[in-house]
Structures are given as C-alpha cells and as structure tokens.
Scaffold this active site. Structure first.
Site, PDB file in Angstrom:
ATOM      1  N   SER A  34      42.342  50.345  32.386  1.00 16.56           N
ATOM      2  CA  SER A  34      43.235  49.248  32.021  1.00 16.56           C
ATOM      3  C   SER A  34      43.700  49.357  30.582  1.00 16.56           C
ATOM      4  CB  SER A  34      42.528  47.899  32.196  1.00 16.56           C
ATOM      5  OG  SER A  34      42.590  47.457  33.512  1.00 16.56           O
ATOM      6  N   HIS A  85      43.798  39.595  30.447  1.00 14.49           N
ATOM      7  CA  HIS A  85      44.000  41.026  30.612  1.00 14.49           C
ATOM      8  C   HIS A  85      45.344  41.481  30.045  1.00 14.49           C
ATOM      9  CE1 HIS A  85      44.301  44.762  33.227  1.00 14.49           C
ATOM     10  NE2 HIS A  85      43.032  44.824  32.849  1.00 14.49           N
ATOM     11  N   ASP A 138      51.329  42.058  34.552  1.00 12.70           N
ATOM     12  CA  ASP A 138      49.904  41.751  34.526  1.00 12.70           C
ATOM     13  C   ASP A 138      49.689  40.263  34.829  1.00 12.70           C
ATOM     14  OD1 ASP A 138      46.990  41.719  33.407  1.00 12.70           O
ATOM     15  OD2 ASP A 138      47.629  43.806  33.186  1.00 12.70           O
TER      16      ASP A 138
END
Length: 825
Positions: free
Chosen positions: A400, A228, A190
């Site tokens: 996600s 994220h 990520d």
C-alpha cells in the site's frame, strides 16, 4: 458529517460532481446499457419503463438507467421476450439497439492492502544503528539548500537513508535540480483524502476529486478507519512546511477519489477509474481483491472498458498511468497474477523492498510485477501524513505504501516529460530499475540483458536515473499484438514434480502480419479443470528460455474448480522478438486425492508496432472475448524431452549493492489421440516431464499441410469404400429377410428427452457463463455468479449480464444464448 460550507471553500465542488448522479441502491435498481446509434437512451428507457440517469462517465454510448426495485432483471425479461417475438415477426424494435445490459449491485469486494500479521505474530523493532557521517552531512546540505524544515523528514529514510546507504529512492538529486512534481496530478483512489490537513491542503486538486461512496464532490474521510488514502497522499504530495514530512513529489497536485468505504457497484467503480482523465494524469491504487491466498477475481467488463478508455484517451491520448500495489498476501502463498487488476497490461504493478534491501514477508511474488520500491520491514515503516489538521503517521507500510511512492516518482518524470505515453513510463521504469541483493531473489537474465525476479520484478525504482533517462527518451511506437488460436490439450495433469508440456510455435510471418516488432507484455488465457485449484502451478518458457512462473500453488486455495478463461500476465519477456517455441509446463504440485485436466489455452503477445502508420486501437473488451472455443481442430503428440538446467529454471546472479479489431481467436474442437502421431505431423506437443526444464519440444507445425492433406484423402477413400460395402450388404440382407421393413423406430421428441442427460443434442451445448464471471469478470467465487445472454439474428446483437441470487457455482443455473444461433444450454 461533511459541512456544506466546504463546497464554497473549494469553489469547484459543483463542477467536480457534474456528470455524476448519486445512486440510491437501497431503494432503486440501476442498469448500465450499451446502446448503438439506432436509438436514443430516452427511447430505450421508455420501452422498458426506466428513467435515464445519464451517461456512464466518459464511456461512449454507455448509459445508466434507474427503475423501481424488483427481484428479477427487468431488462433481461424484455430482451428475452423481444427475442421470441423477433423470431416470429421479424419486426424492428428499439431493444435491438441494446448491445449490453448489466444490472448493478453495490458490493464490498475491494480491500485496502493492509499488512497482515507476520508469521509467528512477532514484529521485530529496528535496533538503533549508527548514521553514516557523510550521509548525514549530505542530508543537512539538502535541507539547507531546499529550505526543508519538516520535523519528520529526518525519519523519512525512504527519501534519504543515512543508515543503510543506497536503500532509498534516490530523489534528493532530482529535487536539487528543481524537479519536485510541478503540474502533474496524482489521483489517490482509496478511502478518502483529508484536504484540511496542513500537509495536503495546498496541493489538493478539487476538480479531479470525487466521493463515489457518498455521492458528492468532497472525498473527505468519514469512517474511523478512513486513514489509508490520506497516508498514501502524504507520501506523494505532502508539502514543504513545518508539519510532518515531505512527499516525494512535494509540489505535485493530489486528488482524492473515494471508493473503499462502502459497497460499490461496477458502474461507480468504472467511473472512478476514469474520473477526470483529462485532468488527472496518474491513478494510485493500493487495493484489490482479498490477499488471502484463496481469492481469484478480476474487474468486470465495465471497469475494463473504463480503464481502456482512459488508456486510449486520457492525457490527450497519451494514456492514463495506473499504479497498483502488488498485494500483501505472500505469507498466504498469494500471487498478484490471481488479481485481475494487478495482472492487467495497463497497470504498473509495484511490490515492496524494505529499508535493509530485503524482501518483506508480505510482498507477493509475481510475473506481472514490474518493479518494487521501499516500504515497511526490517523493523521500520513509512513516515507520512495522517488524518487531522496536524497529524503524522509512523506505521504506514505494505505494498500500500510502495504504490503511491512509485506514483509520486512518476509525477517527477511527467514534470520533465509530460509528452510520454503510458507505455513509455513502463519502459523507463523497467530500464532504469536497480537490482536488489537479496539471496532469495532468483534473478534470471532476460533476452535483452536485463535481470528479472518474481520477487522484485526488474528491481527497485531509482528516481534520479529514471528522471535523467526520461529527459532524452525516444518515445516508443504504438502498441500492436498477436493472438494465437485456441490450442486444445484435454489431458490429465500428472501429480508431483512431473508436468504436462504444451507448446506453440510463433513464426516471423505471424508477427509480421500482426505488425509486432518486439514484446512488452505476454498473456496466457487458459482453462484447467481441477478438484483443488491451489495444487496447480504453471510456468511459461519463451523461445529465449526465459521462465515466467505465471501461476503458483496456493496452500489455502481449496476451491473445487480450476482456471476458467483466466488470463495470466508476465513482463519477464520484455524486449524479446517473440519468434520461436512458447512452452507451458502445467503441474499438479501435490500428490493427493485431487486431480485435474488441462483443457486449452491461447497465447497473446503484446508490444511495439513495426509500422506506426498501420497501428490500430484495441477495441473495447466484451464478455465474449474468450468464448469461441471450437472451430480450429488440433492434434496432440508426445513431447521429446531433454534436461536443461535447474528445476526452477533460474539461477542466482551475483548482484552488487546500490486492424480496427484484432483477429479474435477461436477455440478448436479437441480430437483425442490414442496413439502417438507419425513424426513430422502437425501437432501441439503434450507430454509429462520431470521438473527439469524442457529444451526441445515437437512444435505445432502448421506448415506441414501436405502430409495432413494426403492422410485425410486416404481416410476419405477408405471410409467411402466401407460405406459402399455396408450399403450393398444391407440391401442384400433386406432382400433376404422380407419381415424387416425397417431397422429402427423414430422416437418422438418427447420420448427422447432423456438420451442426453436431459439436454438436447442439437443446440444444447453447455456453456461456462457463470464460471467465466467467477474467474475473470469481476466477481469473487464467494459472490453471486454471472450469466449472460447473447443473440445474433442477422446484424442485431445484445448481451445481458447480471448477478443472480439463484445461481450456483457451476454457472449453469441461468440460460445462455450463444452468438450465431440463439441456442440454449
């Protein structure tokens, strides 16, 4: 900035970065060469004036080279010059050992699965609903028994929902058994991972971590929006303490692999996808090509090779487990089958369901989606860890959030059964998934009695049942596969509700020879020409009459191209035997000025081997796997039709709540047929049909060779007679006309150049090198094209691939040297 002291803090920094050299794409060019055993990397580098940087991760015989910046591909030039000399001299050269060359370019083509704005731009907030007393009592019991003091835990409804009963991952029973993810490592690929977070630092696994964006061993967030990965990591492995909440596998290890914060090359991405595959068991990937309903992109050959290497050798040969978020483009008609990462047979593709058991507006429909799990929607989101020493996030969501939640649950499974293979995990996820009672799910019953939905896959993950089933699971036999030949169609696609029908019969003998017992994945590779790609839809119907919507229309996809050697995947036929008629229904869904032609296709069946002792490993993919299109001839015939069931092919079912190398197929030369063939002739059936499903189609009856042989003999005799007659007539005419000493004049080669639109008839066949890259090999249509060179002079082959600034979307700006002839187009 990253403090130098961090390396000392974690101790393993130097070890983590061993084997990877940071690359400076601004000041140098980099190439990846696949070199056979006839030469050393140093010899090759010296020959072309490049510096050997080292191996490409764990990919055997793949090496990275550095050279000064140049506008052109210097390796390509050397290989082309070598080819010319070899024709004249035949001398051996170290360049003959180069099997593949790929010039690297750092580009930003991967995107986090961020949630798009909802239709209308309004997000509803969940009204406070009463908690169910019995659920609250159990919640308190779990907290006491496990010593949970995390303040956010009571809001983590995805772990234990005390309002909408049954709408959670059902994990508390697993925890009470002491199964909390001990030993397995989940690598979050990520935008970084905050290893200083109090929620993550105790579970952080430095040895399995690396920053491929900045080229060092510490994948800490650097940019303002690098949050994220940390949020995803918190879902998996946030520790039990007094900070934020819990991870679903709160005693598992968590690694960070940073790739999303800067442009990245295929070489770096390939290394990231297999990084420390002997230490990292699960890779969680909440990213991919744009979810805009227009993009169609797949990983390049180096990335696909890396994933296969990790599947075959990761976890001591059991196979790495890749978990991908299905994508958030449902509001744009996007479909995860247009994403070459999520439609890979090696990926467990995970979609989303919200806390009320409904389909969120963002989660993509897809035949390649195996399961779903909980994420944002119905006025709430996922509560997890955020960047910062003591920071929490309350707005995480989208697919996600679904993917890392699934990855954490799979870590629980590996705690009790570390010996399971990558396909065993897919079987277990499919077999224990629970149906979702959404009226729009479109559940259809499969051949093995399961239910499949393009909205929810096989259903939502149930942690408890998944772990319990894993305890006694009998491991499946190795993988086997069957590839059909390429089947030419070359027919126009009717507009509107009518479809073009093609089919292929798979026999028991075919699957027996392929050592294939039962199906798992089915892939279809096809070529469709169209002036507006978004108008096309394709359905695959199995012999058991199970329907896969492998391609769907997309309202925003205005691309003036169809599908070019694109591979679609479906898991809807899991467990079928595979014997019988496989049918495609190709539609041009909108009546407008745009039109298209279905060119050709071939079917691949993947599954469990009959005889484990005869199983072989899949060879590394190449850019030429789908290039041979023209050896086997087939004929087409109209299809008989009959109506069976609804246009969608599915019905809503009431649901209660809670060889060494495979045979490489070759594409046949298409033979046009102006009139229907005689009934009984061998044929791949084509037809136009209404939206109702087709029940009986003429088959590709390869067994009826006697009729074909007889017909061919009659045609041969007839042609011979005509030839004799014409020869006799010509001789008589020449004798009767003494002025005619010849019937035509030979043109000089120079004079004949314009006869074929500037292309030479011999050896001048146009190829689709650029289009292949455009559709499948890792580049978006909006990126530069891909061209490849291949030569086969005896046993020596090489392939050169690069992204060229000079190429247009036709893919024909560069020359392609074809295997077996070195022909130019």
């Amino acid at each position: 900035m990253k403090a130098a002291s961090w390396a000392a803090l974690f101790g393993l920094a130097a070890l983590s970065c061993a084997g990877h050299v940071s690359r400076d794409y601004q000041n140098h060019d980099y190439y990846v060469l696949h070199i056979d055993a006839r030469a050393t990397p140093e010899q090759v580098g010296s020959r072309v004036g490049m510096v050997h940087e080292g191996p490409l991760g764990s990919l055997s015989d793949h090496h990275v080279f550095r050279s000064p910046k140049a506008e052109h591909d210097i390796v390509k030039r050397h290989l082309v010059e070598r080819r010319k000399r070899k024709r004249h001299t035949g001398e051996a050269d170290v360049l003959d050992s180069v099997l593949l060359s790929s010039k690297q370019e750092a580009r930003q083509h991967l995107h986090k699965r961020v949630i798009p704005p909802p239709p209308g731009g309004f997000i509803s907030r969940r009204a406070d609903s009463p908690h169910v007393a019995s659920a609250v009592k159990h919640h308190e019991y779990v907290m006491i028994q496990l010593g949970i003091k995390d303040p956010l835990y009571k809001r983590q409804w995805h772990l234990h929902n005390t309002v909408q009963l049954g709408h959670d991952v059902n994990v508390t029973g697993v925890w009470l058994e002491g199964i909390t993810g001990k030993k397995p490592t989940v690598a979050i690929i990520d935008d970084g991972l905050d290893m200083n977070s109090l929620d993550l630092k105790d579970n952080y696994f430095a040895e399995g971590s690396y920053d491929f964006n900045d080229g060092d061993a510490i994948p800490a967030p650097e940019l303002s929006d690098d949050r994220h990965g940390t949020r995803c990591a918190g879902e998996v492995a946030a520790v039990r303490n007094d900070v934020c909440g819990l991870g679903v596998a709160y005693e598992s290890k968590i690694a960070g692999i940073r790739i999303l914060s800067k442009p990245i090359s295929d070489a770096d991405e390939a290394e990231a996808m297999m990084y420390k595959y002997d230490k990292n068991q699960i890779y969680s990937c909440s990213w991919g090509p744009r979810d805009d309903g227009r993009t169609m992109e797949a990983p390049g050959v180096l990335i696909r090779r890396a994933m296969l290497k990790s599947i075959q050798e990761g976890r001591d040969g059991l196979g790495s487990i890749y978990v991908f978020a299905s994508g958030n483009g449902a509001a744009s008609d996007d479909n995860c089958n247009f994403d070459g990462y999520t439609n890979s047979i090696f990926s467990i593709t995970v979609g989303a369901v919200d806390r009320a058991g409904q389909h969120p507006y963002y989660s993509e429909h897809c035949s390649a989606q195996l399961v779903v799990t909980y994420s944002s929607g119905s006025g709430d989101s996922i509560h997890t860890t955020d960047v910062g020493k003591n920071q929490c996030a309350s707005g995480h969501g989208g697919t996600s959030a679904a993917a890392p939640l699934a990855a954490g649950i799979f870590a629980l499974v590996l705690e009790v059964r570390p010996d399971l293979g990558w396909r065993d995990m897919q079987y277990l996820a499919m077999d224990t998934a629970k149906l979702v009672a959404d009226e729009h799910a479109g559940w259809q019953q499969t051949a093995i009695g399961k239910h499949f939905s393009h909205v929810f896959g096989y259903g939502k993950i149930d942690s408890y049942d998944l772990v319990q089933k894993a305890k006694t699971w009998k491991k499946v036999k190795p993988q086997a596969w069957f590839f059909s030949p390429w089947l030419h169609v070359k027919r126009g696609i009717p507009e509107g509700d009518h479809g073009l029908i093609v089919s292929f019969d798979v026999t028991e003998d075919m699957l027996s020879k392929a050592n294939l017992e039962r199906l798992e994945h089915v892939t279809v590779t096809m070529n469709v020409n169209h002036t507006r790609r978004g108008d096309i839809s394709v359905d695959l119907v199995s012999p058991a009459n199970v329907v896969s919507n492998i391609a769907t229309a997309r309202k925003d996809d205005n691309k003036n191209v169809g599908y070019v050697d694109w591979t679609f995947m479906t898991v809807a036929h899991w467990g079928e035997k595979g014997v019988g008629k496989w049918t495609l229904v190709v539609r041009d869904t909108i009546e407008n000025e745009h039109s298209g032609t279905f060119v050709d296709w071939h079917l691949k069946l993947w599954g469990e081997a009959r005889d484990a002792s005869k199983a072989t490993k899949l060879p590394l993919p190449t850019e030429q796997d789908d290039d041979d299109h023209d050896e086997i001839e087939t004929i087409s015939a109209p299809a008989a039709t009959s109506t069976v069931g609804s246009p969608s092919g599915v019905t809503n079912t009431p649901i209660d709540e809670p060889t060494d190398h495979p045979w490489r197929p070759t594409k046949p030369t298409w033979t046009p047929v102006d009139t229907p063939t005689t009934p009984g002739a061998s044929a791949s059936a084509t037809s136009t049909a209404p939206s109702s499903w087709i029940n009986k189609f003429p088959t590709f009856a390869s067994s009826k060779k006697v009729w074909i042989t007889g017909a061919a003999s009659l045609i041969g005799v007839f042609c011979l007679g005509i030839g004799i007659y014409m020869w006799v007539a010509r001789r008589r005419r020449l004798r009767n006309n003494t002025r005619n000493n010849y019937e035509f004049e030979l043109l000089d080669e120079e004079d004949g150049d314009g006869l074929n639109n500037g292309e030479k008839a011999a050896g001048g066949r146009r190829t689709r090198g650029g289009e292949l890259y455009d559709a499948f090999a890792g580049g978006s249509e909006d990126e530069e094209e891909f061209s490849e060179y291949k030569e086969d002079d005896g046993d020596d082959q090489y392939v050169v691939s690069e992204q060229s600034d000079d190429e247009d979307n036709s893919g024909n700006a560069e020359t392609k040297l074809l295997a077996g002839g070195g022909q130019r187009s």
